[in-house]
Design a protein around this motif. Structure first.
Motif, PDB file in Angstrom:
ATOM      1  N   ILE A 197       0.841  -1.198   0.000  1.00  0.00           N
ATOM      2  CA  ILE A 197       0.000   0.000   0.000  1.00  0.00           C
ATOM      3  C   ILE A 197       0.877   1.250   0.000  1.00  0.00           C
ATOM      4  N   ALA A 198       1.913   1.271   0.841  1.00  0.00           N
ATOM      5  CA  ALA A 198       2.814   2.421   0.892  1.00  0.00           C
ATOM      6  C   ALA A 198       3.522   2.621  -0.439  1.00  0.00           C
ATOM      7  N   SER A 199       3.933   1.531  -1.076  1.00  0.00           N
ATOM      8  CA  SER A 199       4.582   1.611  -2.385  1.00  0.00           C
ATOM      9  C   SER A 199       3.634   2.211  -3.421  1.00  0.00           C
ATOM     10  N   GLY A 200       2.364   1.814  -3.358  1.00  0.00           N
ATOM     11  CA  GLY A 200       1.377   2.363  -4.282  1.00  0.00           C
ATOM     12  C   GLY A 200       1.115   3.839  -4.031  1.00  0.00           C
ATOM     13  N   ILE A 201       1.026   4.230  -2.772  1.00  0.00           N
ATOM     14  CA  ILE A 201       0.784   5.638  -2.432  1.00  0.00           C
ATOM     15  C   ILE A 201       1.958   6.507  -2.862  1.00  0.00           C
ATOM     16  N   MET A 202       3.172   6.024  -2.604  1.00  0.00           N
ATOM     17  CA  MET A 202       4.376   6.809  -2.903  1.00  0.00           C
ATOM     18  C   MET A 202       4.868   6.618  -4.331  1.00  0.00           C
ATOM     19  N   GLY A 203       4.298   5.668  -5.064  1.00  0.00           N
ATOM     20  CA  GLY A 203       4.658   5.455  -6.458  1.00  0.00           C
ATOM     21  C   GLY A 203       6.054   4.908  -6.679  1.00  0.00           C
ATOM     22  N   THR A 204       6.493   3.971  -5.819  1.00  0.00           N
ATOM     23  CA  THR A 204       7.849   3.448  -5.957  1.00  0.00           C
ATOM     24  C   THR A 204       7.934   2.273  -6.924  1.00  0.00           C
ATOM     25  N   GLY A 205       6.880   1.457  -7.020  1.00  0.00           N
ATOM     26  CA  GLY A 205       6.885   0.327  -7.943  1.00  0.00           C
ATOM     27  C   GLY A 205       7.876  -0.761  -7.584  1.00  0.00           C
ATOM     28  N   THR A 206       8.102  -0.987  -6.286  1.00  0.00           N
ATOM     29  CA  THR A 206       9.038  -2.027  -5.855  1.00  0.00           C
ATOM     30  C   THR A 206       8.379  -3.398  -5.910  1.00  0.00           C
ATOM     31  N   GLY A 207       9.184  -4.434  -5.790  1.00  0.00           N
ATOM     32  CA  GLY A 207       8.691  -5.805  -5.846  1.00  0.00           C
ATOM     33  C   GLY A 207       8.168  -6.284  -4.510  1.00  0.00           C
ATOM     34  N   ILE A 208       7.672  -7.508  -4.496  1.00  0.00           N
ATOM     35  CA  ILE A 208       7.023  -8.064  -3.306  1.00  0.00           C
ATOM     36  C   ILE A 208       8.003  -8.213  -2.142  1.00  0.00           C
ATOM     37  N   PHE A 209       9.239  -8.648  -2.404  1.00  0.00           N
ATOM     38  CA  PHE A 209      10.207  -8.815  -1.319  1.00  0.00           C
ATOM     39  C   PHE A 209      10.525  -7.475  -0.673  1.00  0.00           C
ATOM     40  N   ALA A 210      10.755  -6.457  -1.478  1.00  0.00           N
ATOM     41  CA  ALA A 210      11.035  -5.117  -0.947  1.00  0.00           C
ATOM     42  C   ALA A 210       9.835  -4.591  -0.170  1.00  0.00           C
ATOM     43  N   ASN A 211       8.617  -4.858  -0.662  1.00  0.00           N
ATOM     44  CA  ASN A 211       7.416  -4.416   0.042  1.00  0.00           C
ATOM     45  C   ASN A 211       7.300  -5.068   1.412  1.00  0.00           C
ATOM     46  N   ILE A 212       7.618  -6.365   1.489  1.00  0.00           N
ATOM     47  CA  ILE A 212       7.549  -7.074   2.764  1.00  0.00           C
ATOM     48  C   ILE A 212       8.577  -6.505   3.740  1.00  0.00           C
ATOM     49  N   VAL A 213       9.798  -6.307   3.273  1.00  0.00           N
ATOM     50  CA  VAL A 213      10.854  -5.768   4.140  1.00  0.00           C
ATOM     51  C   VAL A 213      10.488  -4.367   4.616  1.00  0.00           C
ATOM     52  N   VAL A 214      10.064  -3.511   3.687  1.00  0.00           N
ATOM     53  CA  VAL A 214       9.688  -2.144   4.051  1.00  0.00           C
ATOM     54  C   VAL A 214       8.516  -2.162   5.025  1.00  0.00           C
ATOM     55  N   GLY A 215       7.565  -3.047   4.820  1.00  0.00           N
ATOM     56  CA  GLY A 215       6.415  -3.133   5.709  1.00  0.00           C
ATOM     57  C   GLY A 215       6.761  -3.618   7.099  1.00  0.00           C
ATOM     58  N   ILE A 216       7.617  -4.642   7.201  1.00  0.00           N
ATOM     59  CA  ILE A 216       8.000  -5.167   8.516  1.00  0.00           C
ATOM     60  C   ILE A 216       8.852  -4.154   9.273  1.00  0.00           C
ATOM     61  N   VAL A 217       9.858  -3.614   8.622  1.00  0.00           N
ATOM     62  CA  VAL A 217      10.679  -2.586   9.269  1.00  0.00           C
ATOM     63  C   VAL A 217       9.820  -1.348   9.538  1.00  0.00           C
ATOM     64  N   GLY A 218       8.922  -1.043   8.610  1.00  0.00           N
ATOM     65  CA  GLY A 218       7.996   0.070   8.808  1.00  0.00           C
ATOM     66  C   GLY A 218       7.115  -0.127  10.027  1.00  0.00           C
TER      67      GLY A 218
END
Length: 82
Positions: free
Chosen positions: A19-40
């Motif tokens: 969701i954060a990737s979509g809001i910020m328009g980063t277009g990252t992959g699933i692994f990066a999204n999981i890492v960013v979400g957990i650390v987030g």
């Protein structure tokens, strides 16, 4: 993420990162999204704790909101430094 098991933390973190990737328009992959979400989730709990908001209820929704706040903050910082 407080009160969630490791599998739930991956699911909630992945959703928050996506969701954060979509809001910020980063277009990252699933692994990066999981890492960013957990650390987030950790960053979000810390930031919200500084503001006097306790999201440590352990519910999926509370931790998802904390992870989303933290993931948005982390993405914003990385984009500001780049």
């Amino acid at each position: 993420m407080h009160g969630l098991g490791w599998l739930a933390a991956i699911i909630v973190g992945g959703m928050a990162g996506w969701i954060a990737s979509g809001i910020m328009g980063t277009g990252t992959g699933i692994f990066a999204n999981i890492v960013v979400g957990i650390v987030g989730g950790m960053v979000g709990n810390w930031l919200l704790g500084l503001a006097g908001i306790n999201m440590r209820a352990g519910s999926w929704l509370a931790q998802g909101l904390a992870a989303l706040v933290g993931a948005l903050f982390m993405i914003w910082v990385v984009q500001a430094l780049a």
